[in-house]
Scaffold this motif. Sequence first.
Motif, PDB file in Angstrom:
ATOM      1  N   ARG A 133      -0.299  10.054  -4.124  1.00 13.50           N
ATOM      2  CA  ARG A 133      -1.075  10.402  -2.943  1.00 13.50           C
ATOM      3  C   ARG A 133      -0.197  10.686  -1.730  1.00 13.50           C
ATOM      4  N   ARG A 134       1.053  10.243  -1.774  1.00 15.81           N
ATOM      5  CA  ARG A 134       2.004  10.532  -0.708  1.00 15.81           C
ATOM      6  C   ARG A 134       3.282  11.086  -1.310  1.00 15.81           C
ATOM      7  N   SER A 176       1.195   6.549  -7.053  1.00 23.21           N
ATOM      8  CA  SER A 176       0.014   7.281  -7.507  1.00 23.21           C
ATOM      9  C   SER A 176       0.086   8.767  -7.176  1.00 23.21           C
ATOM     10  N   LYS A 186       0.841  -1.206   0.000  1.00 24.71           N
ATOM     11  CA  LYS A 186       0.000   0.000   0.000  1.00 24.71           C
ATOM     12  C   LYS A 186       0.874   1.254   0.000  1.00 24.71           C
ATOM     13  N   THR A 187       2.002   1.195   0.690  1.00 28.65           N
ATOM     14  CA  THR A 187       2.916   2.342   0.684  1.00 28.65           C
ATOM     15  C   THR A 187       3.496   2.563  -0.709  1.00 28.65           C
ATOM     16  N   ARG A 206       2.149   1.664  -3.546  1.00 30.36           N
ATOM     17  CA  ARG A 206       1.079   2.124  -4.430  1.00 30.36           C
ATOM     18  C   ARG A 206       0.761   3.601  -4.190  1.00 30.36           C
ATOM     19  N   ALA A 207       0.824   4.062  -2.912  1.00 26.21           N
ATOM     20  CA  ALA A 207       0.528   5.467  -2.599  1.00 26.21           C
ATOM     21  C   ALA A 207       1.599   6.391  -3.178  1.00 26.21           C
ATOM     22  N   TYR A 208       2.863   5.994  -3.119  1.00 24.89           N
ATOM     23  CA  TYR A 208       3.921   6.821  -3.682  1.00 24.89           C
ATOM     24  C   TYR A 208       3.861   6.865  -5.201  1.00 24.89           C
TER      25      TYR A 208
END
Length: 435
Positions: free
Chosen positions: A34-35, A32, A25-26, A28-30
Amino acid sequence: MDIHALRRQGMTITEIARRTGHDRKTIRAYLSGRRSPGVRRRAAPDVFDVFVGYVTARLVEDPHLWVITLLDELVPLGFTGSYQTLTRQIRDRGLRPACVACAHVTERPNAIIEHPPGDETQFDWVEMPDPPAGWGFPAKKAYVLVGSLAHSGVWRAVISPSMDLPHLLAALSTVLVLLGGVTRDWRFDRMATVLRPGTSDLTPMFAAFAKHHAVSVIACRPRSGNRKGVVEKNNHTAAQRWWRTLPDALTLEQAQAGLNAFAARQDQRAREDATGKTTAAVMFQNENLRPLPPAVFPVVVTEERTATRQALIDWRGNRYSVPPELAAARVIVHQRLGADTIDIATASGTVIARHKVAEPGLGVTIRDTGHVTALEAIALAAAPPGRPHRRKERIPPGTAALRAAAALTGTTEPTSTVISLAAYEQAAKNRNTLR
């Protein structure tokens, strides 16, 4: 960077997570967006978010609004943070916009102004706060007139108690003597003592002063003070390197001597010319200044003084007597520039004393014989008869006090009893005879 590089190589999110040791999830967030690296998610909502709109609007309306003023407006609206919190939020969020109206002052292109040798001298006042109390300046401020040669950068300065026109002309005359000559042009700010307010015309007395020295006066255009950058930089040097560490114990004359020595040491600072690195002192040799006029411009400097109880006034590091009737009174001192005498007048303008001026800073006292005689006569006449009482002297109640006390208490007045010692003397003789 590693995550995005591995992704461009065609690896799956699972493979990237296994290689980097992070959760999928980390990763995927980077990927995309989002983080972002270095930005942590807040555990609680930011309480400043509700004030962002108001702060933004106010700073758009007034880009120069002080943060403390903005804090005064936010407190009634419910803001509970401190001044430091508000400044940090404005800085981190970039809420203060650049002022377009003022950007041309510091960000506009600046032309390089050539200053040939002997071409221009730049003058400017520097206001120095909190002078030593011993100087006796009435406004609790000292003013330093700085004169800088635009070509070499050599500068000299004079301390003055006022910026009015007579003190300006007196300080100018002293600075020109310290510089050793006159250039073709003088450059000033648009000060009221040089130009008539609202015009570009010289004041009559200053025009006569410039004509006396055969120079042209150039006034900076409005809002174009950076045309005299040489003297502005020397102003900053004088304020931060000389005035900031000036001891309180120095007299005005000692401070002026120290300022002269400090300015002379600055002549050795490094400069650059067409031939390479040099010093201001070397460039000064090429200035070719014109000599000063043989006669001093006739300007009269006027200052108020308060006479002491000994009927003396302070003037340029020395003391001069006044008639004893003016002890502890306000008087006005007049000195014509270049004259070797001073006139002391009453508040109404009546001259009551004239003295020959001593060398400044000697600490001598100059008294008129008539003043000394009159002061002694007044002092002797005012002295009470007899000796003064001592602090620890014993003074018991006298006869008048005892009578008054008896009248108040209703008792009889005590009387003193005189005892004759003749009987005691005869008894002593008989005693010696018996033995």
